[in-house]
Design a protein around this motif. Structure first.
Motif, short mmCIF file in Angstrom:
data_model
loop_
_atom_site.label_atom_id
_atom_site.label_comp_id
_atom_site.label_asym_id
_atom_site.label_seq_id
_atom_site.Cartn_x
_atom_site.Cartn_y
_atom_site.Cartn_z
N LEU A 145 7.18 -23.89 4.18
CA LEU A 145 8.42 -23.01 4.70
C LEU A 145 9.25 -22.93 3.68
CD1 LEU A 145 9.72 -21.83 6.98
CD2 LEU A 145 10.44 -24.33 7.61
N GLY A 146 9.52 -23.83 2.90
CA GLY A 146 10.49 -23.78 1.75
C GLY A 146 10.19 -22.81 0.66
N ASN A 147 8.78 -22.80 0.50
CA ASN A 147 8.42 -21.66 -0.69
C ASN A 147 8.35 -20.29 0.02
OD1 ASN A 147 7.82 -23.63 -2.59
ND2 ASN A 147 5.57 -23.92 -1.90
N LEU A 148 8.11 -20.22 1.17
CA LEU A 148 8.22 -18.98 1.89
C LEU A 148 9.76 -18.40 2.19
CD1 LEU A 148 6.81 -16.98 3.52
CD2 LEU A 148 7.54 -18.11 5.69
N VAL A 149 10.84 -19.28 2.19
CA VAL A 149 12.21 -18.80 2.28
C VAL A 149 12.99 -18.72 0.85
CG1 VAL A 149 12.25 -19.29 4.74
CG2 VAL A 149 13.24 -21.09 3.09
N PHE A 150 12.49 -19.79 0.13
CA PHE A 150 13.16 -19.83 -1.15
C PHE A 150 13.64 -18.48 -1.96
CE2 PHE A 150 14.04 -21.14 -5.65
CZ PHE A 150 15.23 -21.65 -5.34
N GLY A 151 14.73 -18.29 -2.27
CA GLY A 151 14.98 -16.97 -3.11
C GLY A 151 15.17 -15.91 -2.16
N ASP A 152 14.87 -15.82 -0.99
CA ASP A 152 15.06 -14.81 -0.22
C ASP A 152 16.16 -14.91 0.93
OD1 ASP A 152 14.36 -12.87 2.14
OD2 ASP A 152 12.54 -12.63 1.67
N LYS A 153 17.19 -14.25 0.65
CA LYS A 153 18.42 -14.40 1.52
C LYS A 153 18.06 -14.10 3.05
CE LYS A 153 21.99 -13.72 -2.20
NZ LYS A 153 22.90 -12.64 -2.70
N LYS A 154 17.37 -12.96 3.13
CA LYS A 154 17.22 -12.49 4.58
C LYS A 154 16.33 -13.95 5.45
CE LYS A 154 17.49 -7.48 4.41
NZ LYS A 154 16.89 -6.22 4.40
N LYS A 155 15.42 -14.25 4.62
CA LYS A 155 14.40 -15.36 5.09
C LYS A 155 15.29 -16.52 5.49
CE LYS A 155 10.08 -13.37 3.95
NZ LYS A 155 8.74 -13.67 3.15
N THR A 156 16.15 -16.87 4.40
CA THR A 156 17.05 -18.08 4.41
C THR A 156 17.98 -17.93 5.56
OG1 THR A 156 16.71 -18.56 2.03
CG2 THR A 156 18.49 -19.64 3.17
N GLN A 157 18.58 -16.82 5.76
CA GLN A 157 19.43 -16.63 6.95
C GLN A 157 18.79 -16.91 8.33
OE1 GLN A 157 20.88 -12.54 7.25
NE2 GLN A 157 22.99 -13.29 8.19
N LYS A 158 17.26 -16.11 8.39
CA LYS A 158 16.57 -16.50 9.52
C LYS A 158 16.25 -17.85 9.81
CE LYS A 158 13.08 -13.59 10.48
NZ LYS A 158 11.58 -13.20 10.33
N LEU A 159 16.20 -18.64 8.80
CA LEU A 159 15.93 -19.88 8.84
C LEU A 159 17.05 -20.86 9.74
CD1 LEU A 159 13.99 -22.57 8.54
CD2 LEU A 159 14.81 -22.71 5.88
N ASN A 160 18.29 -20.40 8.86
CA ASN A 160 19.47 -21.01 9.40
C ASN A 160 19.86 -20.79 10.74
OD1 ASN A 160 19.64 -22.44 6.79
ND2 ASN A 160 21.07 -20.80 6.15
N GLN A 161 19.58 -19.46 11.19
CA GLN A 161 20.00 -19.12 12.49
C GLN A 161 19.06 -19.84 13.55
OE1 GLN A 161 19.51 -14.83 12.03
NE2 GLN A 161 21.67 -14.53 11.63
N THR A 162 17.61 -20.08 13.02
CA THR A 162 16.77 -20.85 14.11
C THR A 162 16.94 -22.10 14.05
OG1 THR A 162 15.24 -19.04 13.14
CG2 THR A 162 14.36 -21.13 14.36
N ILE A 163 17.26 -22.75 12.92
CA ILE A 163 17.40 -24.37 13.07
C ILE A 163 18.75 -25.04 13.27
CG2 ILE A 163 17.44 -24.59 10.39
CD1 ILE A 163 15.56 -27.00 10.70
N LEU A 164 19.69 -24.20 12.58
CA LEU A 164 21.06 -24.81 12.53
C LEU A 164 21.52 -25.40 14.22
CD1 LEU A 164 23.17 -23.23 9.80
CD2 LEU A 164 22.39 -25.59 9.88
#
Length: 209
Positions: free
Chosen positions: A72-91
């Motif tokens: 999961l970390g490798n998938l989202v690292f360096g990708d702002k849109k995916k990082t934002q989606k991750l945060n919106q899901t888990i936070l």
């Protein structure tokens, strides 16, 4: 019942935040570990894990259905849109659990509650805190510590550091700053001085009630 003071504890990777948290626990503080909460909310069968799989696909799961954190970390690292989606899901799950634990600590009458959170500001968890303590350290010292501590390559560590904030980001948002640029005894001394000041603040809060 004594007044509870909730203190956010944060800092960069390798700065020594975990050591400070341990020292504060030894001094009787109640510790709320945001990293542990983040692990709990994505444990096997949780609603959060289901939401993550829906958002990023089943490839983020191991064969037994547990979360593959590195994938999961490798998938989202360096990708702002995916990082934002991750945060919106888990936070939302993390923040709700932090709120629950803070409320429980207040009910139990914990005087000093330490919210140990590496992404305290970024996650919005600072909203729960009365005071903020940040731990900082020179970059090379932090790098050496992480290299010895974590199962990561030099390139992975440098990439992580490049994505993190400079000292000023923490210092301007904190009431207390601990600089971990010497040895453990020096770090312990600074921690105890900060704790003494926090206890004084907690006593003032009680008297003002």
């Amino acid at each position: 019942m004594k007044k509870t003071l909730v203190v956010g504890l944060t800092g960069q990777s390798g700065a020594g935040k975990s050591t400070v948290s341990q020292l504060m626990a030894q001094e009787g503080c109640t510790i709320i570990d945001a990293d542990e909460i983040a692990r709990q909310v994505v444990s096997d069968g949780t609603d959060c894990l289901v939401d993550l799989a829906l958002a990023f696909g089943c490839e983020i799961l191991n064969q037994d259905g547990t979360l593959n954190r590195r994938r999961l970390g490798n998938l989202v690292f360096g990708d702002k849109k995916k990082t934002q989606k991750l945060n919106q899901t888990i936070l939302p799950y993390i923040l709700r659990e932090i709120q629950r634990q803070v409320d429980l600590a207040r009910q139990r009458g914990g005087e000093l509650v330490i919210l140990d959170a590496p992404t305290l500001f970024e996650s919005g968890a600072d909203q729960f805190c009365d005071q903020i303590v940040s731990v900082i350290a020179p970059e090379q010292m932090r790098y050496n510590r992480v290299l010895l501590r974590d199962d990561r390559t030099e390139e992975e560590i440098r990439a992580r550091f490049a994505s993190q904030h400079e000292d000023a980001y923490y210092t301007k948002r904190s009431q207390f700053v601990i600089s971990n640029d010497k040895n453990r005894n020096h770090l312990a001394g600074q921690t105890w001085m900060v704790l003494e000041k926090l206890r004084q603040l907690q006593e003032k809060m009680e008297k003002s009630q």
